[in-house]
Design a protein around this motif. Structure first.
Motif: not given
Length: 309
Positions: A197-198, A201, A203, A255, A259, A263
Motif C-alpha cells: 500500500v505504501a 500510494e 489503500n 490505510k 502508508r 503521507e
C-alpha cells in the motif's frame, strides 16, 4: 488475581482506539495513559478524538509513582520502543502482565530483556482498520487482540486472567496456544500489506481487488512463508488464506500505518518488515526479490523527505 489497573503507552491509532473503548468501561483512575510531560500538555491542550468523540484520558508521566499496573499494553511505534520501556518502569510490579501490540517479531524479546520474559504474553493486534490523522483516530472495524504464552500447547492462568478482563470490558480477543505461528502470520501480513500500500500510494481497497498491487502483496507474503519454514514456524497456504480473509473485510478507504507514516513524511517501519526479511534471507541463503524491491522503493521515497521539507 483480577486485572483492575491498566496502563497503555502509545497514542497512535491503536492506542487511542483501545484507550477510548476502555475509558467508557473502567473507573478513570484505573486506566492510565503513560506519556512524557510535553506530550501530556499537548494532548490536554489539543485533546484527542476517537470516531469524533473527545477522549477523556487519565495521563501519567513516567516519573509519577502509582500502584503498579496489573496489565500494561505497549502500542508505540518500534522506533519508540526503548523509550517506552524506560517510561513504564514505575508501573511494573511483581505481578504485572505485559502485552506488546507492536508490529514485527522482536518486541516481546526486547521488552523481556528489561522486565523478564516471564511478564510477557505474546500478542498481535489484527483486523482493525484505524487511521490517525493529527490528534484524531477513526475506525470502522475494531479488530481484536490475539494473545497467549510463547510456549505452544496450553492456556495459562495469566492468559485466562487477561481473557476474563477483556471479556468484562467487551474487548474482542482470542486466546490461543500457537502464538509463534500467529506472530509470524501477522508479520507475513504486514510485510505484504503495509509495504505494498505504501509503494502503490493507495489503500486497503487497492489490495482487496485483483490486480498488480494484490499480486505484489501476495508474492511478498510468500517469501515470508519460505523463511518461516527455515525458522521452524512453517506457515502454509492455509495461513496465507487466513490472513487474506482478515484483510478482506477492512474498510477499503482505510490505510495501514506505513502508508499513514509516508503521507505524513515520517520514516516508516520498513526495517521491521522487508529489512527483517532481507536479513533472514541472507541468513538462510533464500532469495527475496520482491521484498528487496519493496525495500528499495520505500527507502527511495523516504530519501526524498528532506527535499520536500
Amino acid at each position: 488475581m483480577a486485572i483492575k489497573k491498566v496502563c497503555i503507552i502509545g497514542l497512535g491509532a491503536l492506542g487511542i482506539l483501545y484507550g477510548h473503548h476502555l475509558t467508557k468501561r473502567m473507573p478513570k483512575g484505573d486506566l492510565r495513559i503513560i506519556a512524557d510531560q510535553e506530550r501530556i500538555r499537548r494532548y490536554q491542550s489539543d485533546s484527542v478524538f476517537c470516531n469524533g468523540e473527545r477522549c477523556e484520558f487519565n495521563y501519567l508521566a513516567p516519573e509519577d509513582v502509582e500502584e503498579p499496573a496489573d496489565l500494561i499494553i505497549f502500542a508505540v511505534k518500534y522506533s519508540g520502543l526503548n523509550d517506552a520501556i524506560k517510561a513504564v518502569k514505575n508501573q511494573v510490579g511483581e505481578h504485572t502482565i505485559i502485552l506488546s501490540a507492536l508490529n514485527g517479531i522482536t518486541s516481546e524479546r526486547i521488552i523481556g530483556q528489561t522486565y523478564g520474559i516471564d511478564k510477557i504474553l505474546y500478542c498481535v493486534a489484527q483486523g482493525m482498520d484505524a487511521v490517525k490523522v493529527g490528534n484524531r483516530a477513526t475506525y470502522d472495524h475494531m479488530g481484536m487482540l490475539v494473545f497467549g504464552e510463547q510456549e505452544p500447547g496450553f492456556i495459562s492462568e495469566r492468559v485466562r486472567e487477561v481473557a476474563r478482563f477483556f471479556e468484562s470490558m467487551a474487548v474482542p480477543f482470542e486466546a490461543v496456544t500457537d502464538m509463534n505461528k500467529r506472530i509470524w502470520g501477522k508479520f507475513m501480513l504486514n510485510v505484504g500489506v503495509n509495504q505494498t500500500v505504501a509503494v502503490y500510494e493507495s489503500n486497503y481497497g487497492e489490495i482487496q481487488k485483483e490486480g498488480a498491487a494484490r499480486d505484489t502483496m501476495i508474492a511478498a507474503m510468500r517469501e515470508v512463508m519460505v523463511l518461516s519454514e527455515k525458522e521452524g514456524t512453517n506457515l502454509t497456504e492455509l495461513d496465507l488464506k487466513y490472513w487474506l480473509n482478515v484483510l478482506d473485510p477492512l474498510c477499503p478507504e482505510g490505510k495501514p500505518s506505513m502508508r499513514q507514516d509516508m503521507e505524513a513524511k515520517r520514516f516508516s517501519e520498513v526495517d521491521l518488515f522487508s529489512g527483517a526479511v532481507l536479513e533472514l534471507g541472507k541468513k538462510y541463503g533464500v532469495s527475496t526479490p520482491v521484498n528487496e524491491e519493496l525495500y528499495r522503493r520505500i527507502k527511495e521515497k523516504e530519501a526524498q523527505y528532506h527535499l520536500l521539507a
